[in-house]
Design an enzyme around this catalytic site. Structure first.
Site, PDB file in Angstrom:
ATOM      1  CG  ASP A 115       6.052   1.256  -5.532  1.00 15.51           C
ATOM      2  OD1 ASP A 115       5.260   0.328  -5.810  1.00 15.51           O
ATOM      3  OD2 ASP A 115       5.854   2.421  -5.899  1.00 15.51           O
ATOM      4  CD  GLU A 116       6.253   5.403  -3.017  1.00 15.86           C
ATOM      5  OE1 GLU A 116       6.978   6.414  -3.018  1.00 15.86           O
ATOM      6  OE2 GLU A 116       5.159   5.350  -3.625  1.00 15.86           O
ATOM      7  CB  VAL A 117       4.232  -1.393   1.903  1.00 13.58           C
ATOM      8  CG1 VAL A 117       3.121  -1.881   2.822  1.00 13.58           C
ATOM      9  CG2 VAL A 117       4.139  -2.036   0.528  1.00 13.58           C
TER      10      VAL A 117
END
Lengths: 697, 697
Positions: free
Chosen positions: B321-323
């Protein structure tokens, strides 16, 4: 403003402590220290405790101190919620520097130097002590000093010079009648450390259980413990845990009586025929060792030798109490022996036994401790008498050259209020008239937690917070004895003790929840309102009032097991009534508070009754609840009568007092604590004392 | 009488559950079961549970069941206070006989048979299950059935046929952002067992910490954890502990983002230049693994291989998640690689990375679980999507043939009330329109305890009791969804959960004590009154409203950390106001209760203010306290206006609503929960709704 007030209070505190006057309520110290130190001098300002806080040891150091430092830091982090570095630093520039002069004795001795000097300034703190024992006490004092303030957490600037009044400050736990798991003992040792107690007296054998593993005589614990015993490794670990906290561990193996559990596996030790079973009831029982059998002494030689190697302490407790002699009377062989050896009665027979055991204990390098009964003519002077009989007995022993410790007055299981224990001084009564030399033989005292009516679940609540008041009695100067000051500090310390893992406050709510089942929140609040003002019956009346003969299997899940042994709400209500009557009933604010409390009590029963219908354990206190309601009604009527400014009628008074007498009777083994205070209100309403017209507001 | 009432309620319960209607408040079940079973049929009478109670296993048995039996007996003893035999018996005549058909899978699988049938009659109880999993669930149901009754402890006669709605019912704990000690995780596993959750998702790596020991790459935990990590032995023990409770352990190693802590010891894995330090702040950060480096895949091959041998579960969570892609954008080598391989954007680059990692995970015998982001074109169908985005995303995945679990709506850290989580159903929204086959791909859900604002001290109170409502959502039939019934049972279950060692209720009082220092009992009560009606700000506003940038070292010792995430008092007050307004303000009993509550609030601030002067942590909530006082005043004024039976003036209403708007603003990151209810009273006073003359009592 608060800070100025605090400084003024501190000024008073110095006077209080350094001149040792009796403190009055108005002079309550602002420092929540318990036990109060020997000498406190306040400075100006305070030392900020924030996340930069660090501590370091200088001078003598040892792993035990490092561990004490880590424990201190963990505890400081817990009580502040700060993210602290949890290892002692190596820097002499640390916020708090602890300098220790030299090691303490390898085996902690009675009367070792436990003193310390703690200096807190606005910039740093410094603790000096001769030995790790003093250093550890000083760390505890510092922890008590740290509190929340207007600017953050801080410790007030102060210089404390402190040392104990008595060298022997103990707690006895009976883990024989009910087995107490090690984790429970450990947290109680943590509590002892916090209030500077230094002896854990471990009552390990009883009619109801033999709790120490013996490798020499495994049938002792295998047959005598229901598999509830401490292994030798566990015992060694506990001793190390205690030493880490400056606490000696004195084992007690009670003999020749209180020993049924020994005989289950070893009937040959007994004076009766056997076979024996683990005793399940409470009381004094017939089984006793055979003092005329050489096999018994051979056994005890081996057994004491084994235990003496496990327990390093210089003292070894052999019990010696409460032998009823019936097995001796009934055994012809023993009777013949007594005749042959001119032992004229059972007391002399026990003296003979004690003398023989004392020699065995000495042989294994230990000094005997025993209850009053072991002190008979000819016993060597180096034994220590633990007095359950009282100061007179203790003073008499001291006169004869024996050292002693007081436990009479410190029996936690009797359910006394903290103030009553607190008023018991080892040096009062006959002891006050001893010579200086004789007085030095009085080593201190021990609180005792006998375990007929405690479970691992509620034992903390039977020991704490009251034990902290006894700890103060044994540490602080004799002149520190104002109960109001004690209670104010006790309340604070009691909350802090729960941060160590003790459960004395929390457990009551848990146990009441069990009683209450799926109560509504209003019903549960009503149950708590009642629970807040009842106390278990006192002294030894619990046996006498039991609904059925209690045994070690009797569930301890009743209200009497759940409520604290001392009711704070009850005590405060009593103080409020005293204050009101002392004002000739002219204080409207106090009257309003009394009315609010009495109204809540009056109305409580109606809320609780439906729950009593659903729970047999609540049903048991239905009568107490009705009594509380009646108290509320009567108290309000008394206030109404007082408000009329005319003495109430004799008839009214007589009617009320009839109900009061009824309410005084224990029900469900519980006392209703506010009864005497409400009685005072009734009497005030009936006399002229409170009948003067009130000043108009 | 109570018994008859209970029987009638039971009758209603059967209807509720077997026909699955939505239950109303009036139909609250008398059985405090959570999660509610699939089918309940009540019998007559109840089974007495006293000290003769025994239990035995018949049929298939294994050590895990024996241990579950011992745990069951210990828990039953604890919740009743009875002295029970604490080992399962061998006798088929035991009070409670558990028959298990066969073993469960050696490694617990998704969708294994967890069903059981529990029969309680007045004479005995019998539990039948195919596997130990079902047997263990049935034991928990029996524990919830046992309660105090008029005649002792008992379980009502009942037949329960039960099985879970979803096979994947998880709790994710983030022990990376704040390290959570194993003992805290263990007690949360105990809580999960009690409410029949079966997946512990262990979030083990983050920017702020790498928490699992790697023997292959020791710099991961040595450099990335501040020495706060779990050894491999500890991890194995925890997995065994979970398996003993029918709980799978799914590890998560988040990659390629959320991975700064990996790079402290292994900067060569990163896309940036380094050096890297453990991140102390919260948020989404730039560091990410280099998807173009073969060294990274070699490393991950070895690392995943090592971890795959430690964690037996068939599933392995790779985060994903969330790069934010900033390090990729800034790295010319990566940009060149993307060009050369026609990877058109960062999303595609991450897809490439996920695909490679997925192959490694498969190679080591596991199935990948990942957050929504891992689902990109071409990803194999056997992966499991954990959706933080919502049901639509989950439904879309299911349509494409992917299995999924829902976490959106179950983020415990967002501070939602239990009822809001409870209303979130994995099968609602787009999922409701899926085909039967597609629906089967929705495996269940997981609550998530992200750990920016939790400490080991308060984490229990952030998970419980709300997590029990989510557990019910995932276990019980979809039609079980009445919040009033849920809250009634939750209150009961919440108290029971503390018997397992969870501290979600108790810790609040401890933490408030810390804030309050040496407060008087009245001051402390006032602090609790305020604390009882505030909640931390919701969703992600805690970051936005923080007084200073929060880091992992920020103390969590404030009121916002101490109070529960959901205010019971606030909720009940709201219900009371609704009830009052619904009665057209004609219910004098309700009015009296409202007045009492509002009066207490009005007067609370005066008691609390002196404490706020002495404690900076109480001072922080001084404005909240004033707001509460204002609410009390306004609420009372509204009731007075209503009592006059004439609409209050517009001017008055406008003035009040100005104050209401002020009180709605968060202060000290806290919301005052009764504000909307008081606003309703004001509006009721200003409209005609409540202006009809009251009937004369």
């Amino acid at each position: 403003m608060a800070q100025n007030a605090r400084l003024r209070c501190l000024g008073i505190l110095i006077l209080c402590v350094s001149l040792y006057p009796v403190m009055t309520t108005a002079q309550q110290p602002a420092l929540n220290l318990m036990p109060l130190p020997a000498n406190v001098q306040s400075g100006a300002g305070s030392l900020k405790v924030d996340s930069t806080f660090s501590m370091a040891f200088t001078g003598y150091n040892e792993p035990r101190l490092e561990r004490a430092g880590e424990r201190f830091l963990r505890q400081l982090a817990r009580q502040t919620g700060l993210s602290l570095a949890l290892k002692p630093s190596k820097s002499a520039k640390a916020t708090f520097v602890i300098q220790t002069d030299h090691a303490s004795k390898e085996i902690q001795e009675v009367g070792e130097d436990e003193s310390y000097i703690l200096d807190v300034s606005t910039a740093s703190a410094r603790l000096r002590a001769s030995t790790p024992l003093g250093a550890m006490h000083g760390l505890q004092t510092f922890l008590q000093l740290v509190d929340v303030s207007p600017d953050g957490f801080s410790a007030p600037a102060v210089t404390i010079q402190d040392k104990p009044r008595f060298p022997w400050r103990g707690l006895m736990m009976d883990s024989a009648r009910h087995f107490i798991p090690l984790e429970v003992i450990r947290r109680n040792l943590d509590g002892m450390e916090a209030v500077k107690m230094n002896v854990f007296h471990w009552h390990l054998s009883e009619n109801q259980g033999f709790r120490a593993e013996s490798k020499k005589f495994p049938k002792l614990h295998e047959s005598g413990s229901d598999a509830l015993y401490y292994t030798q490794d566990e015992i060694r670990e506990l001793i190390a845990y205690a030493r880490d906290r400056g606490i000696r561990v004195v084992p007690e193996f009670d003999m020749p009586g209180h020993s049924t559990a020994w005989f289950v596996g070893h009937p040959e030790l007994a004076s009766g025929k056997g076979p024996y079973e683990i005793e399940r009831r409470w009381g004094i029982f017939d089984p006793a060792m055979d003092p005329t059998s050489e096999k018994v002494y051979k056994f005890l030689d081996d057994f004491i030798g084994e235990m003496a190697r496990i327990f390093p302490d210089h003292y070894f407790h052999i019990g010696g109490d409460e032998v009823n002699g019936k097995e001796w009377d009934a055994n012809p062989k023993i009777q013949a022996y007594m005749k042959a050896h001119e032992i004229k009665n059972n007391q002399a027979l026990q003296a003979y036994f004690s003398g023989r055991v004392q020699k065995l204990v000495t042989k294994h390098g230990k000094t005997v401790v025993g209850w009053d009964e072991v002190l008979v003519e000819g016993v060597p002077k180096d034994i220590v008498i633990q007095s359950w009989r009282g100061q007179a007995s203790l003073a008499q022993a001291a006169k004869q050259g024996y050292r002693g410790i007081l436990s009479n007055g410190y029996y936690l299981d009797l359910g006394w209020p903290a103030a009553r224990h607190y008023a018991v001084d080892p040096m009062s009564g006959d002891a006050a008239n001893l010579s200086t030399e004789e007085k030095q033989r009085i080593l201190g005292g021990e609180s005792c937690m006998w375990a007929e009516y405690v479970s691992p679940e509620n034992v903390d609540s039977r020991i704490w917070p009251r034990n902290a008041a006894i700890a103060e009695r044994l540490w602080s100067p004799q002149e520190v004895r104002d109960p109001a000051s004690m209670y104010a500090r006790l309340d604070f310390v009691s909350a802090r003790l729960e941060w160590l893992g003790l459960t004395h406050r929390t457990v009551s709510r848990y146990m009441l929840q069990r009683l209450a089942g799926s109560a509504s929140s209003a019903e549960f609040a009503a149950l708590r309102t009642l629970a807040d003002v009842v106390e278990p019956v006192k002294d030894y009346t619990r046996e006498q009032t039991a609904p059925a003969e209690p045994t070690s299997a009797t569930p301890m899940n009743r209200v009497v097991d759940a409520v604290p042994l001392e009711s704070d709400v009850g005590r405060r209500f009593g103080e409020l009534v005293d204050q009101f009557v002392a004002s000739a009933c002219h204080d409207p604010a106090t009257e309003a508070r009394l009315r609010a409390q009495l109204t809540a009590w009056r109305d409580n029963d109606a809320i609780l009754q439906p729950l009593a219908e659903r729970s047999f354990l609540v049903k048991e206190v239905a009568a107490n609840s009705r009594d509380l309601s009646a108290l509320g009604t009567m108290g309000l009527a008394a206030l109404d009568a007082i408000a009329k400014a005319q003495p109430a009628s004799d008839l009214w008074k007589a009617q009320q007092l009839t109900i009061i007498e009824q309410a005084k009777k224990p029900k469900a083994q519980l006392l209703l604590i506010p009864v005497p205070a409400v009685q005072k209100l009734i009497e005030a309403a009936a006399t002229g004392a409170c009948s003067a017209p009130k000043p108009q507001a």
